[in-house]
Design an enzyme around this catalytic site. Structure first.
Site: not given
Length: 429
Positions: A23, A93, A117, A122-123, A125
């Site tokens: 990450n 993502r 995934c 998991r927006p 916005d």
């Protein structure tokens, strides 16, 4: 297609090194787009599918990327495209991380809505709202985020994240680093990967105060510069390996790890009866014969991480009693539960809480990976199960764990990777 074949029942022991953080690597790879010239070099980058996916995306927009022996070099002086296409973004993502750097440096970006995934909403916005507050004009069209700035570029703003978001915090940091004026972020994420991104940007020449707190202030600068840096450890890989030791009643030592990044995780291991000792760069865990049950609530850092939720559910099948695991971050992240039950677990899910009844003897079976951390939970269960477990579709695993089966074999696990034909007709007996 590939699968992992596991013969369980053997306690793990020995010493193994922890890889660099996936990450963190993805975030600082995107940050390497910010310098207008030169080459950024990052050491300790894990050799993972997601890293290669983002490397290919950076190449598509014009960066020169070389990756060899866990060292990644990125030269972004000749970027000529500003589009992150669906074909790559759908795989991961974190591809949305290029939105902030492209907007900050070039004032334009076209980024496909992301994949990754599949475990509930998991927006994106929060990312979009932050870029709008910095002055970007954004529209969603044909599955893409299309963003442009006015002639003056991005301008500093006050941004209060309504929920703590690692991705939105990182993206906004990178955009704000080159914005005009000062940006103040409140309710910013506290994860070690965000702290390291701040330090990485500072080393590039960014001006950031409040690092390590939920309030970050970024004073925009005119230019950022390429650097050389060492990536931080992968705390989730470390937690997963410790869980593998605990579920097999083993004794292992992890090296090249920062125990401070795993404080909440280590406290839970102590709670279930494990002996845990640490140095500045190592963790040793010795598991008891009888594990105690433990309730867990997954929350943003510094609390117990959602990325360890699936592994903890697997571990609690071997604890002597009832455990409850609540996920407040991704409330639908329980695709692994039916597969764990196939192996003999007794787990029920209601809303965002899993209830685990242990100790339940696990027996080997074929199970299907559904996402990255679910894959890890099934491996843990297979290590504890009697007989042979086959974990199918391990391409999910390869997104976030670097050669996990090799590390487990080094600790004594009986695990191997095999190819198989997913569409082969079963043999009837």
């Amino acid at each position: 297609m590939e699968k992992l074949v596991i013969r369980g029942g053997k306690p793990l022991s020995g010493t193994v090194s922890v890889s660099g953080s996936k990450n963190s690597a993805l975030a600082i790879m995107a940050a390497a787009l910010l310098p207008a010239s030169g080459k950024t070099v990052i050491h300790r980058v894990p050799n993972l599918r997601d890293v290669h996916t983002l490397s290919n995306l950076l190449r598509i927009i014009g960066a020169k990327v070389d990756f060899e022996a866990h060292t990644l070099s990125i030269a972004s002086g000749d970027i000529s495209h500003y589009e992150a296409p669906y074909e790559l973004v759908k795989k991961m993502r974190a591809s949305i991380y290029v939105l902030g750097p492209l907007l900050g440096r070039f004032g334009r970006a076209k980024v496909s809505l992301p994949g990754g995934c599949a475990f509930g909403p998991r927006p994106v916005d929060l990312h979009i709202e932050s870029m709008k507050k910095l002055g970007a004009d954004i529209k969603l069209e044909d599955g893409y985020i299309i963003a442009k700035t006015k002639r003056k570029g991005l301008s500093g703003a006050k941004i209060d994240f309504r929920i703590s978001s690692v991705g939105a915090t990182g993206n906004t940091l990178m955009a704000a680093a080159l914005a005009k004026g000062t940006t103040c972020l409140t309710n910013a994420a506290l994860e070690p990967e965000i702290v390291y991104l701040c330090e990485f940007l500072e080393k590039m020449g960014a001006k950031i105060s409040g690092i390590g707190t939920t309030t970050l202030e970024i004073e925009g600068v005119d230019e950022l510069y390429p650097i050389r840096a060492d990536n931080i450890c992968d705390r989730i890989e470390a937690g997963t390996l410790l869980a593998a030791a605990a579920i097999t009643h083993g004794n292992i030592t992890l090296t090249d790890v920062d125990p401070d990044h795993l404080t909440a995780i280590l406290e839970k291991f102590k709670e279930i009866g494990c002996e845990v000792s640490t140095t500045e760069t190592a963790i040793t865990l010795s598991a008891p014969e009888t594990l105690l049950p433990s309730n867990v609530e997954a929350l943003p850092y510094p609390k117990f991480p959602t990325d360890m939720q699936a592994q903890w559910i697997a571990l609690m099948t071997q604890a002597n009693g009832i455990s409850q695991i609540i996920d407040q971050v991704y409330t639908e992240r329980f695709n692994h539960v039916p597969e764990l039950n196939r192996l003999g677990g007794e787990i029920t899910v209601k809303n965002n809480m899993a209830t685990v009844h242990g100790v339940k003897p696990l027996s080997g079976a074929k199970v299907m990976s559904t996402d990255l951390r679910a894959s890890a939970s099934l491996i843990l269960a297979g290590l504890a199960a009697k007989g042979t477990t086959e974990v199918l579709r391990v391409y999910h695993l390869d997104r976030g764990y670097e050669s996990i089966e090799k590390k487990l074999r080094k600790l004594g696990a009986r695990i191997r990777r095999q190819t198989y034909d997913e569409f082969a007709q079963p043999q009837l007996t």
